[in-house]
Design a protein around this motif. Structure first.
Motif: not given
Length: 491
Positions: A322-327
């Motif tokens: 699983e991969l996500r972008l985060v501020e």
């Protein structure tokens, strides 16, 4: 669980005589590697933890395989590690023995450890080839990070993570026992050791290690049965330079034919410049594909063998990842325009840093995601583009977020530039200004700083133009060919 290296369990008949690894004129069949590693495993079964003097030799393969088969965690050591760093690694990991080749000269720091010799030319042959039925969560390897933000940390890699990543690559790359992998990578890190050695052995395939990288070696091995090539960008850049040479130049035709005939060309450990992608594709009709991983996570993403190669991207997440972008404030980002820190979760992750529960906790979010420290984007098809490291490659200038990687690719497309790196420096007006570090194609007649800045502004946007350009004779690189940006500063 399924054995990590089941092909080595009890090879008989044709399986036993199949070549497992070859280093120059020395090769080991599956039967020979099974016998050599079994004999060595019996000698280290009670070792607790072992260090491996990881030279690019078959002895390193025997040593690591023996440790895996004995269920003993192995700590690969870079033979070029300095005295201070080596002392830190030994004190932190506390191995009770060091596995080395018979001719290896070991530094004094290893003198207190029991030396156990791995020998590819002389070893005890046994009838049985037992292996420990280890738990998937048992540590297999402890691989030390580069230590760019302090002393190196030992990433504890369980057997589960290694199996998961290699099986995900089997799916992505249609990797089989018929594949013959060619590479010249060091054997003390994830790319060269886990992907480059354990990958072929888990599939029941073959490895041909060049010892030292050369275009001639690549052409020879790919041209005589090799099907896959693993390399880092520096290696592919050198191959592109040969392919770009004058017609009739020594080795150009052989290399072109060899690369054209390979099933898969894979680059990793750093971004491959788009310019080199295009030069190789133009000469061979073949596209180099990229993947993205880290010591702590093994492999996260990769261009599939049956997918669409897109230079500058590292493909979608691999199976199970699983991969996500985060501020920066923790907000999860979405959309093709979003740029943020990449966080990953899945069975490919390490279990933690050895003796560093504080660092382990800091590297993870409360809900179990690993903070990679890399910044990237994800397009509508799920392809990931790495902008760079959060600490060194994300430049905040005049209210804009600027990725160093895209500027570097544009600079490298300029005919007057051989190598380029981009960093950010503090600026009282902009916050940070874009700074370019350039190795000129012709040092005697380099392009002007203004010409390069205008080139970037014209290709990208005015706010991405370098405000300062430094010309160097060479860029500082580590053993993997990665540019060491922390070493780039005005002296």
């Amino acid at each position: 669980m399924t054995l990590l290296l089941s092909a080595l369990q009890s090879p008989t008949g044709p399986a036993a005589s199949r070549e497992a690894v070859r280093f120059g004129d020395l090769s080991l069949t599956y039967g020979e590697l099974a016998a050599a590693s079994t004999a060595l495993a019996a000698r280290i079964a009670d070792a607790g933890r072992v260090a491996v003097w990881a030279t690019p030799t078959p002895e390193t393969v025997i040593a690591v395989v023996a440790a895996l088969r004995a269920g003993v965690p192995a700590v690969p050591l870079n033979p070029r590690t300095g005295e201070r760093e080596l002392a830190h690694i030994l004190a932190d990991s506390e191995p009770t023995a060091v596995l080395a080749g018979p001719d290896d000269a070991l530094p004094p720091a290893l003198g207190k450890l029991r030396r156990v010799t791995a020998d590819a030319r002389a070893f005890e042959r046994t009838d049985g080839h037992p292996a420990v039925e280890a738990d998937p969560e048992d540590p297999a390897l402890i691989v030390y990070t580069s230590g760019t933000t302090g002393p190196p940390k030992g990433a504890v890699l369980p057997r589960r993570a290694i199996a998961s990543s290699l099986d995900a690559l089997e799916d992505a790359w249609a990797w089989t026992g018929e594949d013959v992998l060619v590479h010249a990578l060091p054997l003390f890190h994830v790319h060269g050791l886990i992907l480059g050695v354990l990958g072929p052995l888990r599939r029941g395939g073959s490895l041909r290690h060049l010892g030292r990288f050369s275009a001639e070696g690549v052409a020879r091995e790919l041209g005589s049965g090799g099907t896959m090539l693993f390399g880092v960008p520096t290696m592919y850049h050198r191959l592109a330079e040969v392919l770009d040479g004058p017609a009739g130049a020594a080795g150009r035709q052989a290399l072109t034919q060899a690369l054209t005939g390979a099933r898969l060309l894979v680059s990793g450990s750093a971004a491959l410049p788009v310019h080199d992608h295009e030069r190789i594709a133009a000469a061979t009709g073949r596209r180099v594909i990229e993947r993205y991983g880290m010591t702590e996570t093994l492999m996260n993403t990769g261009i599939r063998a049956d997918g669409v190669p897109r230079p500058g991207t590292v493909g979608p997440p691999l199976a199970g990842v699983e991969l996500r972008l985060v501020e920066e404030d923790g907000t999860v980002l979405d959309g093709p325009e979003a740029i943020g820190e990449i966080q990953v979760r899945g069975p490919n992750l390490f279990t933690g840093y050895l003796n560093r529960p504080d660092a382990t906790a800091a590297a993870h979010t409360a809900d179990g995601w690993f903070r990679t420290g890399d910044v990237g984007t994800v397009d509508a098809d799920g392809y990931v583009t790495i902008v760079g490291r959060k600490a060194t490659d994300l430049i905040k200038s005049g209210g804009y977020k600027i990725g160093a990687g895209e500027i570097e690719n544009v600079l490298l497309a300029h005919p007057g530039v051989r190598e380029a790196a981009v960093t950010g420096e503090e600026d009282p007006d902009l916050g940070e200004r874009v700074v370019a570090w350039v190795v000129a194609a012709d040092p005697g007649s380099p392009p002007s700083a203004e010409e390069l800045a205008d080139h970037v502004a014209g290709q990208l946007a005015p706010h991405k133009r370098p405000r300062t350009v430094h010309f160097l004779d060479a860029l500082p690189r580590n053993d993997l060919g990665k540019i060491m940006k922390r070493s780039l500063h005005v002296r």
